[in-house]
Design a protein around this motif. Structure first.
Motif, PDB file in Angstrom:
ATOM      1  N   GLY A 103      50.881  24.202  15.082  1.00 39.56           N
ATOM      2  CA  GLY A 103      50.815  25.649  14.929  1.00 39.56           C
ATOM      3  C   GLY A 103      49.476  26.245  15.337  1.00 39.56           C
ATOM      4  N   ALA A 104      48.582  25.437  15.887  1.00 40.50           N
ATOM      5  CA  ALA A 104      47.280  25.939  16.336  1.00 40.50           C
ATOM      6  C   ALA A 104      47.486  27.010  17.400  1.00 40.50           C
ATOM      7  CB  ALA A 104      46.436  24.801  16.891  1.00 40.50           C
ATOM      8  N   THR A 105      46.717  28.068  17.335  1.00 40.87           N
ATOM      9  CA  THR A 105      46.871  29.180  18.271  1.00 40.87           C
ATOM     10  C   THR A 105      45.746  29.272  19.297  1.00 40.87           C
ATOM     11  OG1 THR A 105      45.777  30.653  16.694  1.00 40.87           O
ATOM     12  CG2 THR A 105      48.199  30.568  16.631  1.00 40.87           C
ATOM     13  N   ALA A 106      44.668  28.559  19.093  1.00 38.59           N
ATOM     14  CA  ALA A 106      43.524  28.635  20.003  1.00 38.59           C
ATOM     15  C   ALA A 106      43.862  28.007  21.355  1.00 38.59           C
ATOM     16  CB  ALA A 106      42.316  27.922  19.398  1.00 38.59           C
ATOM     17  N   THR A 107      43.288  28.582  22.397  1.00 37.09           N
ATOM     18  CA  THR A 107      43.345  27.976  23.717  1.00 37.09           C
ATOM     19  C   THR A 107      42.219  26.957  23.801  1.00 37.09           C
ATOM     20  OG1 THR A 107      44.233  29.984  24.724  1.00 37.09           O
ATOM     21  CG2 THR A 107      43.126  28.431  26.195  1.00 37.09           C
ATOM     22  N   LEU A 108      42.543  25.720  24.156  1.00 37.50           N
ATOM     23  CA  LEU A 108      41.559  24.647  24.297  1.00 37.50           C
ATOM     24  C   LEU A 108      41.376  24.364  25.777  1.00 37.50           C
ATOM     25  CD1 LEU A 108      43.014  22.107  21.695  1.00 37.50           C
ATOM     26  CD2 LEU A 108      41.341  23.906  21.297  1.00 37.50           C
ATOM     27  N   ARG A 109      40.107  24.309  26.214  1.00 37.08           N
ATOM     28  CA  ARG A 109      39.851  23.964  27.613  1.00 37.08           C
ATOM     29  C   ARG A 109      38.408  23.535  27.789  1.00 37.08           C
ATOM     30  NH1 ARG A 109      39.433  30.044  29.769  1.00 37.08           N
ATOM     31  NH2 ARG A 109      37.220  29.927  30.265  1.00 37.08           N
ATOM     32  N   LEU A 110      38.120  23.016  28.962  1.00 34.11           N
ATOM     33  CA  LEU A 110      36.740  22.681  29.297  1.00 34.11           C
ATOM     34  C   LEU A 110      35.921  23.957  29.444  1.00 34.11           C
ATOM     35  CD1 LEU A 110      36.863  19.905  32.055  1.00 34.11           C
ATOM     36  CD2 LEU A 110      35.880  19.714  29.764  1.00 34.11           C
ATOM     37  N   PHE A 111      34.689  23.905  29.000  1.00 33.21           N
ATOM     38  CA  PHE A 111      33.754  25.025  29.161  1.00 33.21           C
ATOM     39  C   PHE A 111      33.552  25.317  30.646  1.00 33.21           C
ATOM     40  CE2 PHE A 111      29.044  26.129  29.222  1.00 33.21           C
ATOM     41  CZ  PHE A 111      29.232  27.470  28.897  1.00 33.21           C
ATOM     42  N   LEU A 112      33.257  24.297  31.419  1.00 36.78           N
ATOM     43  CA  LEU A 112      33.106  24.451  32.872  1.00 36.78           C
ATOM     44  C   LEU A 112      34.425  24.038  33.507  1.00 36.78           C
ATOM     45  CD1 LEU A 112      29.554  22.877  33.404  1.00 36.78           C
ATOM     46  CD2 LEU A 112      30.145  25.286  33.054  1.00 36.78           C
ATOM     47  N   ASP A 113      35.311  25.010  33.691  1.00 40.52           N
ATOM     48  CA  ASP A 113      36.659  24.662  34.145  1.00 40.52           C
ATOM     49  C   ASP A 113      36.957  25.068  35.581  1.00 40.52           C
ATOM     50  OD1 ASP A 113      36.774  27.395  33.606  1.00 40.52           O
ATOM     51  OD2 ASP A 113      38.825  27.297  32.853  1.00 40.52           O
ATOM     52  N   THR A 114      36.012  25.738  36.259  1.00 40.49           N
ATOM     53  CA  THR A 114      36.258  26.167  37.623  1.00 40.49           C
ATOM     54  C   THR A 114      35.062  25.847  38.492  1.00 40.49           C
ATOM     55  OG1 THR A 114      37.562  27.996  36.732  1.00 40.49           O
ATOM     56  CG2 THR A 114      36.996  28.119  39.034  1.00 40.49           C
ATOM     57  N   PRO A 115      35.007  24.737  39.183  1.00 42.57           N
ATOM     58  CA  PRO A 115      35.934  23.613  39.083  1.00 42.57           C
ATOM     59  C   PRO A 115      35.673  22.822  37.802  1.00 42.57           C
ATOM     60  CG  PRO A 115      34.146  23.039  40.555  1.00 42.57           C
ATOM     61  CD  PRO A 115      33.924  24.469  40.126  1.00 42.57           C
ATOM     62  N   PRO A 116      36.655  22.033  37.362  1.00 45.58           N
ATOM     63  CA  PRO A 116      36.463  21.253  36.138  1.00 45.58           C
ATOM     64  C   PRO A 116      35.244  20.327  36.244  1.00 45.58           C
ATOM     65  CG  PRO A 116      38.752  21.200  36.825  1.00 45.58           C
ATOM     66  CD  PRO A 116      37.979  21.839  37.938  1.00 45.58           C
ATOM     67  N   ASP A 118      32.196  18.245  33.525  1.00 42.37           N
ATOM     68  CA  ASP A 118      31.601  17.974  32.214  1.00 42.37           C
ATOM     69  C   ASP A 118      30.172  18.501  32.180  1.00 42.37           C
ATOM     70  OD1 ASP A 118      33.885  16.613  31.451  1.00 42.37           O
ATOM     71  OD2 ASP A 118      32.972  14.624  31.567  1.00 42.37           O
ATOM     72  N   VAL A 119      29.763  18.988  31.021  1.00 43.28           N
ATOM     73  CA  VAL A 119      28.344  19.249  30.770  1.00 43.28           C
ATOM     74  C   VAL A 119      27.808  17.923  30.242  1.00 43.28           C
ATOM     75  CG1 VAL A 119      26.653  20.539  29.412  1.00 43.28           C
ATOM     76  CG2 VAL A 119      28.750  21.680  30.203  1.00 43.28           C
ATOM     77  N   PRO A 120      26.897  17.270  30.986  1.00 41.77           N
ATOM     78  CA  PRO A 120      26.436  15.948  30.552  1.00 41.77           C
ATOM     79  C   PRO A 120      25.662  16.013  29.240  1.00 41.77           C
ATOM     80  CG  PRO A 120      25.152  16.720  32.421  1.00 41.77           C
ATOM     81  CD  PRO A 120      26.240  17.726  32.196  1.00 41.77           C
ATOM     82  N   ASP A 121      25.809  14.969  28.442  1.00 41.39           N
ATOM     83  CA  ASP A 121      25.101  14.898  27.167  1.00 41.39           C
ATOM     84  C   ASP A 121      23.657  14.466  27.434  1.00 41.39           C
ATOM     85  OD1 ASP A 121      24.174  14.515  24.594  1.00 41.39           O
ATOM     86  OD2 ASP A 121      25.951  13.424  23.928  1.00 41.39           O
ATOM     87  N   PRO A 122      22.670  15.326  27.139  1.00 40.07           N
ATOM     88  CA  PRO A 122      21.274  14.995  27.444  1.00 40.07           C
ATOM     89  C   PRO A 122      20.574  14.206  26.344  1.00 40.07           C
ATOM     90  CG  PRO A 122      21.371  17.199  26.560  1.00 40.07           C
ATOM     91  CD  PRO A 122      22.801  16.689  26.622  1.00 40.07           C
TER      92      PRO A 122
END
Length: 152
Positions: A103-116, A118-122
């Motif tokens: 029942g979750a209503t939030a949209t889940l996605r990558l922060f940097l999605d265009t283009p997909p 990852d934000v690397p973990d520093p």
């Protein structure tokens, strides 16, 4: 206006930066209700802790104060409280999908999605990694603000 949650692994490096940058960029938003902006981690290792000192320092160099933020873990209510939950990397996104209650209503996605991307973990690197993450986060925050129709 949509409520936005930024999520990384421990909520001490990437997501606090994203929250701080997004708050800073949208600080002049006056239309309608105030924006709801927060950050959290998929894990609880750093719960209650301030952001990593290197994240605090890089934000401060850009005129943004994130020193009062405190780490927290994503909870079930976040999936209905927030409209948009932005994961810093694919692993975080997979964890969020697994954590989402029915029942979750939030949209889940990558922060940097265009283009997909990852934000690397520093966390295990040096200061240059935090600067690179800041640049990625700033660009991503500008894109999210534009998508939501929030002037920066």
């Amino acid at each position: 206006m949509p409520a936005v949650l930024f999520v990384c692994l421990g909520n001490i490096c990437r997501s606090p930066l994203a929250e701080g940058v997004f708050r800073h960029l949208t600080r002049h938003h006056r239309a309608g209700e105030p924006l709801v902006i927060d950050s959290a981690g998929t894990g609880a290792w750093h719960q209650g802790e301030a952001p990593d000192p290197r994240s605090v320092a890089i934000a401060a160099r850009h005129g943004i104060d994130i020193s009062r933020q405190r780490a927290r873990q994503v909870v079930g209510a976040d999936f209905s409280r927030f409209d948009l939950i932005l994961a810093m990397d694919g692993s975080n996104l997979s964890d969020l999908r697994r954590m989402a209650p029915s029942g979750a209503t939030a949209t889940l996605r990558l922060f940097l999605d265009t283009p997909p991307q990852d934000v690397p973990d520093p966390y295990y690197g040096g200061p240059s990694g935090f600067e690179a993450v800041f640049r990625l986060v700033e660009g991503g925050a500008r894109r999210v603000a534009a998508e939501l129709g929030v002037a920066v």
